[in-house]
Motif scaffolding. Structure first.
Motif, PDB file in Angstrom:
ATOM      1  N   HIS A 148      -5.651   0.634  -0.976  1.00  0.00           N
ATOM      2  CA  HIS A 148      -6.238  -0.263   0.017  1.00  0.00           C
ATOM      3  C   HIS A 148      -7.164  -1.276  -0.650  1.00  0.00           C
ATOM      4  N   TRP A 149      -7.912  -0.809  -1.648  1.00  0.00           N
ATOM      5  CA  TRP A 149      -8.824  -1.707  -2.371  1.00  0.00           C
ATOM      6  C   TRP A 149      -8.035  -2.729  -3.177  1.00  0.00           C
TER       7      TRP A 149
ATOM      8  N   GLY B 130      -6.031  -5.167  -0.661  1.00  0.00           N
ATOM      9  CA  GLY B 130      -6.818  -5.957   0.289  1.00  0.00           C
ATOM     10  C   GLY B 130      -6.744  -7.450   0.007  1.00  0.00           C
TER      11      GLY B 130
ATOM     12  N   GLN C 183     -13.794  -9.140  -3.302  1.00  0.00           N
ATOM     13  CA  GLN C 183     -13.255  -7.795  -3.177  1.00  0.00           C
ATOM     14  C   GLN C 183     -11.999  -7.662  -4.016  1.00  0.00           C
ATOM     15  N   GLY C 184     -11.685  -6.413  -4.387  1.00  0.00           N
ATOM     16  CA  GLY C 184     -10.470  -6.131  -5.126  1.00  0.00           C
ATOM     17  C   GLY C 184     -10.661  -6.242  -6.622  1.00  0.00           C
TER      18      GLY C 184
ATOM     19  N   ARG D 298      -9.157 -11.218  -7.579  1.00  0.00           N
ATOM     20  CA  ARG D 298     -10.244 -12.114  -7.141  1.00  0.00           C
ATOM     21  C   ARG D 298     -10.066 -13.500  -7.748  1.00  0.00           C
TER      22      ARG D 298
ATOM     23  N   THR E 113       0.839  -1.206   0.000  1.00  0.00           N
ATOM     24  CA  THR E 113       0.000   0.000   0.000  1.00  0.00           C
ATOM     25  C   THR E 113       0.867   1.246   0.000  1.00  0.00           C
TER      26      THR E 113
ATOM     27  N   ALA F 129      -7.271   5.102  -0.833  1.00  0.00           N
ATOM     28  CA  ALA F 129      -8.459   4.244  -0.957  1.00  0.00           C
ATOM     29  C   ALA F 129      -8.278   3.228  -2.071  1.00  0.00           C
ATOM     30  N   LEU F 130      -7.708   3.667  -3.192  1.00  0.00           N
ATOM     31  CA  LEU F 130      -7.498   2.746  -4.309  1.00  0.00           C
ATOM     32  C   LEU F 130      -6.467   1.679  -3.961  1.00  0.00           C
TER      33      LEU F 130
END
Length: 482
Positions: free
Chosen positions: A186-187, A190, A215-216, A221, A2, A183-184
């Motif tokens: 972290h997404w 994740g 998620q992601g 995924r 991150t 935020a991006l």
């Protein structure tokens, strides 16, 4: 990850901002300076023309009034001289009327009908000033000279203000990009963090919380889904291998025992000349049993995640030396314990005893009568990297360097070794030692023989293996298979 993504986003944004704002600020500053100097020259020329008319009309009394009107609101400093360089008017009255300034370079040049401009310090405007000296002439006749000094501070403050504005805009953009990028990132990361946790659990032997696949980014995924299916398959294979390791010993021991009994029952009915061959066959069955036993022990070691515990090395060494002394005496070999107390070390429960037993068994097999086997615990290393070593030294024939390198390979045996060896003893020793965070190497002993060096971690650190104690049945399987 991150942090690296965030830094990459911010670095790219900063480069874009620098590429946009620096040229914009530079051209704005150039434009302001050009406008300031151009307006200053033009204003000075207009004032010089107006004053030249007054001088030509012999209306010198109007000059102070025109000068006062000119400086009103712009804060400039104006000096007017006649065609001989004598002061006609000074807006600040710092220079007396009639003072000769013809020797000053800019005045002298203007008297020769040349305009000059420069930036210099002016005490009247209290700082740097843009100074323009222009002649008031009609044709080639110079009737007066006008020197106008404009303060630079206002235009400098304006340029600094635009740079500050651009800096604040850039900072605001960086803050906004940082929030969006965090935020991006972290997404995006994740699923990677979930995969990391799941991988750590799987490495410990059991995957209890599979990574989420909802998620992601789509690629991650799909990766999480593939990992989950792979982990499930791997766990199934590990469970099957553990089941084999726990059940195969009983299934294999029975037919091997029966085969040995049948071979021994043949002895009364066989010709005495084939008894040697029968003994060889029985010996091979026994070696096959030990080999199966060693393979099962290795399988248990590889499939188990056992937590090391603090073990008193000195007590274990003294106990095993006392146990093996009587057996060694039958071979006319002495066992001696030397060295300083080593204290506690990290070791898998029950493994240290098996390591010493296997190494002593190996040493006794090659030690000539009348020699000594030495057990020597030692501490080595400095305060930052402390290590406890256990040396098992024999006075046998030893090994070459290439043989010592291959000695830990499974099923490898030296060319002159006894036929009953299985080639699994040293691999088991290494596996047991590494399970406690240590290692084992073979070195040439001084004066001949072999020095088996078991390196262990002192019990001041923390164990790293997964917390699972071996079952008693497993401890019983860790026996010498040399």
């Amino acid at each position: 990850m991150t942090r690296r993504l965030l830094l990459s986003y911010l670095s790219l944004t900063m480069l874009v901002l620098l590429g946009l704002e620096v040229p914009l600020g530079y051209f704005y500053a150039r434009g302001e300076i050009s406008r300031f100097t151009g307006d200053g020259r033009h204003s000075a020329e207009l004032l010089a023309q107006a004053l030249e008319v007054r001088v030509e009309q012999r209306a010198a009394s109007d000059i102070p009034e025109l000068v006062a009107d000119f400086i009103d609101g712009n804060g400039s400093h104006v000096i007017v001289v006649d065609d001989r360089g004598k002061v006609l008017a000074d807006s600040d009255k710092a220079t007396a009327v009639g003072t000769d300034l013809s020797a000053e370079p800019d005045i002298a040049a203007a008297l020769r009908d040349r305009s000059l401009s420069t930036t210099r310090e002016d005490r009247v405007v209290q700082g740097d000033a843009f100074t323009v000296t222009v002649p008031g002439s009609s044709g080639s006749v110079v009737r007066c000279v006008v020197r106008v000094s404009y303060p630079v501070a206002p235009v400098t403050a304006k340029i600094h203000g635009i740079w500050m504005t651009l800096g604040l805009i850039g900072l605001g953009v960086l803050v906004a990009v940082a929030a969006i990028a965090f935020a991006l990132a972290h997404w995006v990361t994740g699923p990677v963090r979930a995969l990391e946790r799941a991988t750590a659990e799987l490495a410990d032997g059991s995957l209890k919380a599979p990574p989420t696949t909802s998620q992601g980014p789509p690629e991650l995924r799909r990766l999480a889904d593939t990992f989950t299916r792979t982990a499930a398959r791997l766990q199934h294979l590990l469970q099957a291998q553990r089941a084999f390791a726990s059940e195969a010993s009983h299934q294999l021991k029975t037919p091997l025992t029966a085969l040995r009994l049948r071979l021994e029952n043949f002895e009364p009915y066989l010709d005495p000349r084939v008894h040697d061959s029968l003994d060889e066959a029985v010996g091979e069955v026994e070696r096959l049993g030990r080999m199966v036993h060693g393979l099962l022990a290795l399988a248990r070691l590889e499939n188990s995640a056992t937590a090391p515990e603090a073990t008193d090395l000195d007590a274990v060494v003294a106990d095993r030396a006392g146990t093996w002394t009587a057996f060694a005496a039958e071979h006319y070999v002495d066992i001696v314990v030397t060295g300083d107390p080593a204290g506690q070390v990290w070791a898998v429960p029950g493994a240290l005893e098996q390591v010493i037993d296997n190494l002593l068994s190996n040493a006794l097999r090659v030690a000539p009568p009348g020699t000594t086997i030495t057990l020597a615990p030692r501490r080595s290393g400095d305060q930052r990297s402390d290590t406890v070593e256990l040396h098992v030294i024999d006075q046998g024939p030893g090994m070459t360097e290439s043989e010592r390198e291959r000695a830990f390979d499974r099923f490898w045996r030296a060319a002159d070794s006894y036929h009953e060896g299985t080639g699994l003893g040293l691999p088991i020793v290494r596996q047991l030692t590494r399970a406690g965070g240590g290692d084992v190497v073979l070195e040439a002993a001084p004066g001949g023989g072999l020095d088996a060096v078991v390196r262990l971690r002192p019990a001041g650190g923390q164990p790293t293996a997964a917390p699972r104690r071996p079952r008693p049945a497993e401890q019983e399987e860790w026996v010498s298979v040399f």
